[in-house]
Design a protein around this motif. Sequence first.
Motif, PDB file in Angstrom:
ATOM      1  N   PRO A 101       1.987   5.758   8.707  1.00  0.00           N
ATOM      2  CA  PRO A 101       2.380   4.648   9.723  1.00  0.00           C
ATOM      3  C   PRO A 101       1.027   4.900  10.568  1.00  0.00           C
ATOM      4  O   PRO A 101       1.458   5.681  11.575  1.00  0.00           O
ATOM      5  CB  PRO A 101       3.307   4.196  10.375  1.00  0.00           C
ATOM      6  N   GLN A 102      -0.036   3.407  11.083  1.00  0.00           N
ATOM      7  CA  GLN A 102      -0.870   3.269  11.995  1.00  0.00           C
ATOM      8  C   GLN A 102      -0.366   2.231  13.585  1.00  0.00           C
ATOM      9  O   GLN A 102       0.018   3.146  14.624  1.00  0.00           O
ATOM     10  CB  GLN A 102      -2.030   3.201  11.346  1.00  0.00           C
ATOM     11  N   ASP A 103       0.221   1.626  13.210  1.00  0.00           N
ATOM     12  CA  ASP A 103      -0.046   0.365  13.995  1.00  0.00           C
ATOM     13  C   ASP A 103       0.664  -1.336  13.527  1.00  0.00           C
ATOM     14  O   ASP A 103       0.454  -0.763  12.173  1.00  0.00           O
ATOM     15  CB  ASP A 103      -1.649   0.116  14.096  1.00  0.00           C
ATOM     16  N   CYS A 104       0.984  -1.815  14.573  1.00  0.00           N
ATOM     17  CA  CYS A 104       1.577  -2.597  14.277  1.00  0.00           C
ATOM     18  C   CYS A 104       1.243  -4.026  15.213  1.00  0.00           C
ATOM     19  O   CYS A 104       1.127  -3.709  16.166  1.00  0.00           O
ATOM     20  CB  CYS A 104       3.201  -2.930  14.697  1.00  0.00           C
ATOM     21  N   VAL A 411       1.093  -7.635  11.409  1.00  0.00           N
ATOM     22  CA  VAL A 411       0.169  -6.458  11.013  1.00  0.00           C
ATOM     23  C   VAL A 411       0.880  -5.438  10.652  1.00  0.00           C
ATOM     24  O   VAL A 411       0.923  -4.444  11.961  1.00  0.00           O
ATOM     25  CB  VAL A 411      -0.946  -7.037  10.819  1.00  0.00           C
ATOM     26  N   ARG A 412       0.855  -4.783   9.648  1.00  0.00           N
ATOM     27  CA  ARG A 412       1.544  -3.544   9.482  1.00  0.00           C
ATOM     28  C   ARG A 412       0.157  -2.094   8.750  1.00  0.00           C
ATOM     29  O   ARG A 412      -0.442  -2.746   7.742  1.00  0.00           O
ATOM     30  CB  ARG A 412       2.740  -2.433   9.052  1.00  0.00           C
ATOM     31  N   ILE A 413      -0.216  -1.487   9.313  1.00  0.00           N
ATOM     32  CA  ILE A 413      -1.309  -0.723   8.923  1.00  0.00           C
ATOM     33  C   ILE A 413      -1.147   1.030   8.823  1.00  0.00           C
ATOM     34  O   ILE A 413       0.185   1.551   9.564  1.00  0.00           O
ATOM     35  CB  ILE A 413      -2.055  -0.691  10.522  1.00  0.00           C
ATOM     36  N   PHE A 414      -1.189   1.203   7.478  1.00  0.00           N
ATOM     37  CA  PHE A 414      -1.306   2.720   7.391  1.00  0.00           C
ATOM     38  C   PHE A 414      -2.341   3.322   6.827  1.00  0.00           C
ATOM     39  O   PHE A 414      -2.723   2.779   6.706  1.00  0.00           O
ATOM     40  CB  PHE A 414      -0.437   2.115   5.770  1.00  0.00           C
TER      41      PHE A 414
END
Length: 421
Positions: A101-104, A411-414
Motif C-alpha cells: 500500500p502506497q497512498d490514499c 483512491v488507493r494506490i498499491f
Amino acid sequence: MANAENDVPQIQIRFITKQEQYAVPDYPLSVPATVLTTQLNTLVNELLKESVDSNATFDFDFLVCNEFLRTSLTEHINERGVSTEEVITVEYLERHPPPEPQDCLIHDDWVSAVAVREKWILTGCYDNTLHIWNTKGKHHLTIPGHTSPIKSVAWISLEDERATFVSASQDQTAILWDWNITDNSIECVQICRGHERGLESVAVNHNAQLIATGSWDTMVKIWSATVDERSNDGESASKKLKTDHGKIRTPELTMKGHKEAISGVVWSNKSELVTSSWDHTLKLWDTELGGIKHEIPGNKSFFDVAYSSLAQVLVAASADRHIRLFDPRSTEGSVVKTTFTSHTQWVQSVCWSTTDGNLFLSGAYDNQVKLWDTRSPKAPLFDLSGHEDKVLSCNWSNPKFMVSGGADNTVRIFKSKHAIH
C-alpha cells in the motif's frame, strides 16, 4: 513396527522452470503424495543450494497441469484425473511478491473512474468533477464541466508538455479535454453529444484515433479522438470555441444490438470492440462494418469487461459475484475457460496487467480489490484491502501501480513489485 512415514504413498515428480536462473536438475524425485507447496519450496531451495552453491532462499509457486498448487499434490492431481503412476511435471516460478500500500487520495465524493498514464492519475467523481494527481499522491488540478457524476475516464495522448483525455458522464455527454501540463491549465475541446441516456463507459483505441462510448440508452457510439489545433475553415480552435456550437462533436457511428445498459467497452484491436451489458451478454463488434461479429451469453448482468492483448482473452465482471475468463476465438467447448470465485458481492471492475498475460485485478462491492493469476481460479494471489466501502473502479495501466477508486471517497494506490520474468 512400520514407520508412519512409510505408510504415505510416494509420487514421482520432476521439477522444471522457465526461469533459468533457478534451474535445478530435472531427474525424477520421490515425494510423499500429501506434499504441500511449503515442502516443495524447501526441496527446490535445497536443490538450488547444491547446484548453484548459494545460500539465498527463494519463494516459489508451483504449477501442476497449468494450475497453481493450492492443496496437497495428491488432491490436486486426483481432481484433474492424472495418474499417480506417471512422473508428474511440476513447474516452479518465483512467487509474485505482495503489492505494497502506497497512498490514499481523498476526494469529496464517490470515485467512480480511475485511469493511469505514466506518472499521472486521472479520477472521475460523483460530484461531477475530474481530478489529476501524480503517482506520489500530489493533487494537480480539479476540473469542473460535467453536470452529473462521471462514470468513466480514459487517456488519449500524453506528451511532455500537454495531454489529452476523455471523460464520460451520466449527463449524457463525453468531453475531450486538452491539458497544458507546463502551466497546468485545462481546456474543454469537444463535447460528444448523441446518447439519449447517461454514459457508463469510454475507451480509446490503440492508435488513439477513435473513442467508443457505452450508455444506458443501449447504444455503442464511435467518435473521433482527434483534438484539432485548427478547424477546417482555418479559424483557430480557440476562436471557434467561443461559440458552444464549435465544441459539439457528433458520433461517426452508432451500433445497436444490446437490450439493456452497456456497462463496459474495450477495444480488442484497432477496429474491434467488446462490450458488456446488463442484458447478460458480451458482444464483439466490427467498427468498420458497424455490426456484431460475435455474442457471448451469460446468466447474469455483466458490469465490466477487460481485454488482454498479451493473452488475447477477456475477463468479465458479473452480478453473480464471479469473474469469468472467455476465449472469444475458442472453437471447442465453452468459450468460458475459467471462473474465478472469491468476491462476496457484485464485481464492478476488472483490469489486466499490461506486462503479464496471466495477471489481472478486480474490484467489487465487498470493499475488496483482488490480484488474480489466471492459473489460480479458486483463490486470488492477494487481497488489496483498504477501501471501507464499495470499489467502483480499478486500473493497472502503469505496471508499477495498482489503483482503485471507491464509494469511501478515496483512491488507493498499491505498488506492484514484479517477480523476475
